[in-house]
Design an enzyme around this catalytic site. Structure first.
Site, PDB file in Angstrom:
ATOM      1  N   ASP A 161       0.826  -1.202   0.000  1.00  0.00           N
ATOM      2  CA  ASP A 161       0.000   0.000   0.000  1.00  0.00           C
ATOM      3  C   ASP A 161       0.864   1.257   0.000  1.00  0.00           C
ATOM      4  OD1 ASP A 161      -2.742   1.179   0.414  1.00  0.00           O
ATOM      5  OD2 ASP A 161      -1.766   1.939   2.234  1.00  0.00           O
TER       6      ASP A 161
ATOM      7  N   GLU B 217       1.772  -0.411  -5.079  1.00  0.00           N
ATOM      8  CA  GLU B 217       0.777   0.620  -5.358  1.00  0.00           C
ATOM      9  C   GLU B 217       1.497   1.960  -5.269  1.00  0.00           C
ATOM     10  OE1 GLU B 217      -3.276   2.730  -3.660  1.00  0.00           O
ATOM     11  OE2 GLU B 217      -1.609   2.172  -2.364  1.00  0.00           O
TER      12      GLU B 217
END
Length: 584
Positions: free
Chosen positions: A222, A305
């Site tokens: 993330d 990401e």
């Protein structure tokens, strides 16, 4: 001097023996919304396990699970209080073990989400930091700073949160006096870790090993481009942002990524610092400990990401000693115009080939409006951060038609592809979700200026005639499902040749049969400006020709080729607008 690359050939085929992650189709499971086994209205790990045969039938190679860790759920689990346990909302560690084992039995690999930029404010480390006070080892794990101004009452710098408001919160010290400030690029319940601290680095090496020991096959990372902040934490005059296009005052500003300064197009001091790459080199070494023989079938992987303004910047994360994959957000954000699609495909393939990495293709995820809704807006519209009842409403018929065409094109491209749960059913966003039911912190921190991501996170419909459309045994679901989800339920699409579910099953089967993930790409000339036509050719065997018609005129298809699959119905053998076909 080497010959310049042929513009018609942006990518050459790779060997059939290439590692699995170079051509895999990976399915994102958002556990809260996938399947509810215990009837509390929230999806859970046993629910996911019960639906794994469905994913095996769909034909995916791997699943990526969004966070299921212990969390107060201030940001739907992206605020982690314990990285080594499962939140009771989702089940137990034993449930996670059973899910991993069952997936492997079905030939499905398992990736889990890892959230390294920040923890929850309820994490043991942060509680220790508050108790220990300024200058302590415990506070050094986070980004604590003294305030500015004569009495320290002003934040240390002018950074704003991605979710709106200040990126700093002041704490009260143990003696009751106003104290230091801590950084949170997201919600104030998500304090940022200080990745210049070796203790933080080692902690996450241990977290990686904990899940690798339990059998996971990799990690989706993330906000992978954050972690390290620029020395001195200099002021930044543009609002900090990741999603959508926003100007200096937070209003929509078409054409400028939120992660860049509209004037300089440079990243802010909170993103993409050079030191972050050494962190991921360390992670790569940890993963390689679990494959000492170097067997490509046993590779454990990392996927970044990283919302960055160019493929060149993104591809720095997938150099040979760093991560394996990075999401291709330029592809997700492209306009539905032939010239724009071709440019993104060309740029993506060439940038990836320069570092020896695969390209990933993705059209939807848990942070963006689903592409069945997004593509129903006028071509060239800025990507909205949520659609509400008062917003411009997408054309649902046009959106689904274009979504099917875009997915059919995507699945024919070489590299790896990601599918977001429910897109195989053609699900749109819930575009009339009442504001009082919204849970996204971005909605609340911006006082509703940003609608946020709830619309794409609505629980899936499995059985049209059951309560909560079969999402769980009871009628509840943590976000309400719109009535239009009933006809789109999986049981209504099973075996229906024209359904979106059967289209996805066919695409994934043919993609595997024709080895499209390892093929080369050659653009075909002689078509009009509104047409995309290319051949995907593998090392041996017959190539697959792909034609996507984005223009108004019906297209005659090449003679002598058989239609393998089409995203929509042909008209007297001709290809209509917003339709993609595979031929061989």
């Amino acid at each position: 001097m080497p010959e310049p690359p042929d513009p018609a050939d942006p990518h050459q085929p790779i060997p059939h023996s290439a590692p699995w992650w170079r051509h895999a189709v990976i399915y994102q499971v958002y556990p809260r919304s996938f399947a509810d086994a215990d009837g509390d209205g929230i999806g859970d790990l046993p629910g996911v396990t019960s639906r794994l045969p469905y994913l095996a039938d769909l034909g995916v190679d791997a699943v990526w699970l969004s966070p299921f860790y212990v969390s107060p759920m201030a940001d739907a689990g992206y605020d982690v209080a314990d990285y080594r346990d499962v939140d009771p909302l989702f089940g137990t560690l034993a449930d996670a073990d059973e899910l991993i084992a069952r997936a492997h039995e079905l030939g499905i690999r398992v990736l889990v989400d890892l959230v390294p930029n920040h923890t929850s404010d309820e994490h043991a480390w942060f509680r220790e930091a508050l108790a220990a006070g300024p200058g302590s080892r415990e506070r050094a794990r986070y980004v604590f700073r003294d305030g500015s101004g004569p009495d320290g009452s002003e934040p240390p710098n002018n950074w704003k949160s991605v979710f709106g408001g200040l990126a700093w919160t002041r704490v009260q010290e143990a003696d009751g006096s106003p104290g230091q400030w801590y950084l949170h690029l997201f919600d104030d319940k998500q304090p940022d870790l200080d990745w210049r601290n070796p203790e933080v680095v080692e902690e996450f090496h241990d977290v990686l090993r904990f899940w690798l020991d339990r059998g996971v096959d990799g990690f989706r990372v993330d906000v992978a481009h954050s972690l390290v902040k620029a020395e001195g934490l200099p002021d930044w005059t543009v609002r900090t942002g990741m999603l959508g296009d926003q100007g200096e005052d937070g209003t929509e500003d078409a054409g400028e990524p939120a992660t860049t300064d509209p004037r300089t197009k440079e990243l802010g001091p909170m993103w993409d610092q050079e030191e972050v790459h050494e962190i991921y080199r360390g992670w790569r070494r940890v993963l390689e400990e679990y494959n000492p023989s170097g067997d490509p079938d046993q590779d454990r992987i990392l996927c970044a990401e990283a919302w960055l303004p160019s493929q060149e910047r993104t591809m720095r994360y997938v150099r040979p000693d760093e991560m394996h994959q990075a999401f291709n957000f330029q592809f997700l954000e492209m306009s539905w115009r032939a010239e724009d699609v071709r440019e993104v495909v060309d740029t993506s393939l060439r940038a990836a080939d320069e570092v020896g990495a695969p390209t990933t293709w993705v059209l939807s995820n848990h942070d963006v409006v689903r592409h069945a809704s997004r593509l129903g807006l006028p071509v060239g519209s800025p990507r909205p951060n949520g659609i509400g009842a008062g917003s411009e409403q997408p054309n649902p018929v046009l959106g689904l038609r274009r979504a099917r065409a875009a997915t059919t094109l995507m699945m024919a491209l070489p590299g790896s592809a990601y599918v977001y749960n429910g897109e195989e059913l053609g699900l749109p966003d819930h575009t009339a979700l009442p504001d009082r039911l919204r849970q996204d912190p971005a909605f609340h921190r911006t006082a509703g200026v940003e609608l946020g991501r709830d619309g794409c996170r609505v629980p899936l419909p499995w059985v049209a005639d059951e309560p909560s459309y079969g999402f769980g045994p009871g009628p509840r679901s943590w976000l309400p499902q719109p009535l239009l989800y009933g006809p789109l339920a999986a049981d209504r699409q099973e075996g229906v040749s024209s359904s979106t579910l059967e289209l996805y099953r066919t695409l994934l089967r043919l993609r595997r049969e024709h080895d499209l993930g390892v093929g080369g790409l050659h653009w075909e000339g002689g078509w009009g400006p509104d047409v995309l036509a290319f051949r995907n050719a593998r090392e041996d065997g017959r190539p697959v020709t792909v034609v996507a018609n984005l223009g108004e005129d019906l297209l005659d298809l090449p003679e002598g080729l058989e239609v393998l699959v089409a995203s929509g119905r042909l008209e007297d053998g001709r290809l209509p607008q917003d339709t993609t076909v595979w031929l061989a």
